[in-house]
Design an enzyme around this catalytic site. Sequence first.
Site, PDB file in Angstrom:
ATOM      1  N   GLU A 158      11.752  44.879  12.015  1.00 52.26           N
ATOM      2  CA  GLU A 158      12.174  44.208  10.772  1.00 52.26           C
ATOM      3  C   GLU A 158      13.558  44.616  10.269  1.00 52.26           C
ATOM      4  O   GLU A 158      13.736  44.912   9.084  1.00 52.26           O
ATOM      5  CB  GLU A 158      11.110  44.430   9.677  1.00 52.26           C
ATOM      6  CG  GLU A 158       9.752  43.902  10.075  1.00 52.26           C
ATOM      7  CD  GLU A 158       8.659  44.159   9.052  1.00 52.26           C
ATOM      8  OE1 GLU A 158       8.947  44.644   7.949  1.00 52.26           O
ATOM      9  OE2 GLU A 158       7.490  43.871   9.379  1.00 52.26           O
ATOM     10  N   ASN A 200      10.980  43.747  17.010  1.00 54.70           N
ATOM     11  CA  ASN A 200       9.846  43.056  16.384  1.00 54.70           C
ATOM     12  C   ASN A 200      10.204  42.607  14.965  1.00 54.70           C
ATOM     13  O   ASN A 200      10.791  43.385  14.203  1.00 54.70           O
ATOM     14  CB  ASN A 200       8.672  44.054  16.324  1.00 54.70           C
ATOM     15  CG  ASN A 200       7.361  43.429  15.908  1.00 54.70           C
ATOM     16  OD1 ASN A 200       6.948  42.413  16.473  1.00 54.70           O
ATOM     17  ND2 ASN A 200       6.693  44.020  14.927  1.00 54.70           N
ATOM     18  N   HIS A 236       2.903  36.099  11.012  1.00 55.00           N
ATOM     19  CA  HIS A 236       2.050  36.084   9.820  1.00 55.00           C
ATOM     20  C   HIS A 236       2.213  34.692   9.213  1.00 55.00           C
ATOM     21  O   HIS A 236       3.231  34.403   8.586  1.00 55.00           O
ATOM     22  CB  HIS A 236       2.486  37.158   8.820  1.00 55.00           C
ATOM     23  CG  HIS A 236       2.309  38.548   9.339  1.00 55.00           C
ATOM     24  ND1 HIS A 236       1.069  39.096   9.571  1.00 55.00           N
ATOM     25  CD2 HIS A 236       3.214  39.500   9.695  1.00 55.00           C
ATOM     26  CE1 HIS A 236       1.202  40.330  10.031  1.00 55.00           C
ATOM     27  NE2 HIS A 236       2.504  40.595  10.124  1.00 55.00           N
ATOM     28  N   GLU A 263       1.614  40.189  15.640  1.00 54.59           N
ATOM     29  CA  GLU A 263       0.839  40.525  14.431  1.00 54.59           C
ATOM     30  C   GLU A 263       0.181  39.278  13.861  1.00 54.59           C
ATOM     31  O   GLU A 263       0.110  39.097  12.640  1.00 54.59           O
ATOM     32  CB  GLU A 263       1.753  41.168  13.380  1.00 54.59           C
ATOM     33  CG  GLU A 263       2.468  42.404  13.869  1.00 54.59           C
ATOM     34  CD  GLU A 263       3.289  43.110  12.799  1.00 54.59           C
ATOM     35  OE1 GLU A 263       3.105  42.816  11.605  1.00 54.59           O
ATOM     36  OE2 GLU A 263       4.114  43.967  13.168  1.00 54.59           O
ATOM     37  N   ASP A 265      -1.745  36.518  12.153  1.00 56.34           N
ATOM     38  CA  ASP A 265      -2.819  36.205  11.210  1.00 56.34           C
ATOM     39  C   ASP A 265      -2.409  34.932  10.497  1.00 56.34           C
ATOM     40  O   ASP A 265      -1.229  34.615  10.390  1.00 56.34           O
ATOM     41  CB  ASP A 265      -3.166  37.367  10.259  1.00 56.34           C
ATOM     42  CG  ASP A 265      -1.984  38.027   9.596  1.00 56.34           C
ATOM     43  OD1 ASP A 265      -0.917  37.387   9.479  1.00 56.34           O
ATOM     44  OD2 ASP A 265      -2.112  39.184   9.162  1.00 56.34           O
TER      45      ASP A 265
HETATM   46  O1  9MR Z   1      -1.175  46.390   7.945  1.00 64.93           O
HETATM   47  C1  9MR Z   1      -0.305  47.409   7.516  1.00 64.93           C
HETATM   48  C2  9MR Z   1      -0.782  47.971   6.191  1.00 64.93           C
HETATM   49  O2  9MR Z   1      -1.997  48.671   6.360  1.00 64.93           O
HETATM   50  C3  9MR Z   1       0.267  48.890   5.600  1.00 64.93           C
HETATM   51  O3  9MR Z   1      -0.129  49.270   4.297  1.00 64.93           O
HETATM   52  C4  9MR Z   1       1.598  48.170   5.544  1.00 64.93           C
HETATM   53  C5  9MR Z   1       2.677  49.077   4.988  1.00 64.93           C
HETATM   54  O4  9MR Z   1       3.900  48.448   4.878  1.00 64.93           O
HETATM   55  O5  9MR Z   1       1.966  47.754   6.862  1.00 64.93           O
HETATM   56  C6  9MR Z   1       1.078  46.835   7.375  1.00 64.93           C
HETATM   57  O6  9MR Z   1       1.503  46.391   8.644  1.00 64.93           O
HETATM   58  C7  9MR Z   1       2.783  45.739   8.692  1.00 64.93           C
HETATM   59  C8  9MR Z   1       3.412  46.057  10.027  1.00 64.93           C
HETATM   60  O7  9MR Z   1       3.461  47.437  10.233  1.00 64.93           O
HETATM   61  C9  9MR Z   1       4.781  45.438  10.161  1.00 64.93           C
HETATM   62  N1  9MR Z   1       4.766  44.028   9.880  1.00 64.93           N
HETATM   63  C10 9MR Z   1       4.087  43.617   8.659  1.00 64.93           C
HETATM   64  C11 9MR Z   1       2.683  44.227   8.595  1.00 64.93           C
HETATM   65  C12 9MR Z   1       1.954  43.734   7.364  1.00 64.93           C
HETATM   66  O8  9MR Z   1       2.594  44.165   6.205  1.00 64.93           O
END
Ligand code: 9MR
Length: 450
Positions: A158, A200, A236, A263, A265
């Site tokens: 990101e 990513n 997402h 990722e 969903d």
């Molecule tokens: O699913 C993850 C969540 O449990 C955490 O709290 C969060 C913290 O920023 O990150 C989430 O996963 C993210 C991933 O690492 C990167 N892309 C977006 C995902 C959803 O926010």
Amino acid sequence: MRRKRALLTTGILAGALAAGMAVALAPAASAGTTLRAAAAEKGRYFGAAVATNKLSDNTYATVLNREFNSVVAENEMKWDATEPQQGRFNYSGGDRLVSHARANGMSVRGHALLWHQQQPSWAQGLSGSSLRNAAINHVTQVATHFRGQIYAWDVVNEAFADGGSGGRRDSNLQRTGNDWIEAAFRAARAADPGAKLCYNDYNTDGINAKSTGIYNMVRDFKSRGVPIDCVGFQSHLGTTIPGDYQANLQRFADLGVEVQITELDVMTGGNQANIYAAVTRACLAVSRCTGITVWGVRDCDSWRGSDNALLFDCSGNKKAAYNAVLDALNAGGNNPPPTTTPPPNNPTTPPPGQGGCTASVTLNSWTGGFVANVKVTAGSSGTRGWTVTMTLPGGASVTNTWSATASGNSGTVRFTNVDYNGQLGAGQSAEFGFQGNGSGSGMTPTCSAS
Ligand code: 9MR
């Protein structure tokens, strides 16, 4: 990232999606009955993000082990988890996931070495060369610890801005200099030469300013020899999917990198199943799209809460979206025509099996163990079934096999097709794999067809 931003996808439910719906409903003749089996039949993996504290939940573990052959840590391999104090590393969650994966024939995606979020507080307080050095040391240490056990690392996550600029996001890492991303990729390559190295990001689900900015970076890296092997598209998604989703994957693939859906969903609602199917079809249509990962197992495990964005409900039941993905995986080219009907225009085609088959093996090794992925390709007349014979080096033994049945576990081992992947059309392929102790190097597979 925050949910609001994740759902800023644009575009409409376009022709590609509508046209594909009929395909998703077509019956599959030799269908895989789980996501992992159906994906393996197409030479892909199907993965899920895992919270390791849920592995002791029986429903969760049952669904995970039955349906998925790839995992990624939802949080446990991030910077705040792995280096909570500078120079003091904690790999307990990541190690737990890796050993679960090994025991269940799953590959592991590593997520994520560097990201502007989920940094430990000590790193948030650094800048300039102290931050750059700490970040590169982090990449080196973590990639070295997991060396040989990770299929693909999200080296940088990101780093591009949302909106129309197509440029980098401001962050403490970006302020150390624009070359921080390539420095991270070079450090990761040096630490674990066997892992595929990915960039990513999210909101890259179609051809837009952000995905084009990333595309330009990847093209530049490839032209200058910066080691990058793959691009992850988080996906997402809301209630629509851009009509150029597949075209976007393809333009990256055409740069010579693998693409992965990392990722996935999708917002619940009328289109959820169709959007899941459309993403699956897009990946299957792009030969360099090697796998799909969904961001969690059951709706209640998801960061998106009431969006009910995943493939299983909170009790672990399959949703319509699950069936749509499975059907999409099973549809199309790998369902061979019935062998009982001779091809009308070619009466001289020999019966299945007579054209033989070939097999090749790819190894992922670490000290004391390995995973072998074997690709079986039917010869000119297709197969009804196949057997691959491999002689393991002295001291090596098979501990776990998927998508084939092994006879014996050391010395010369025979792997025979399972019910869903024995029938192959001429030139078609199936994949199976096994995990072993010891060294797997130097194995030469031979294939015989029936
Ligand atoms: O699913 C993850 C969540 O449990 C955490 O709290 C969060 C913290 O920023 O990150 C989430 O996963 C993210 C991933 O690492 C990167 N892309 C977006 C995902 C959803 O926010």
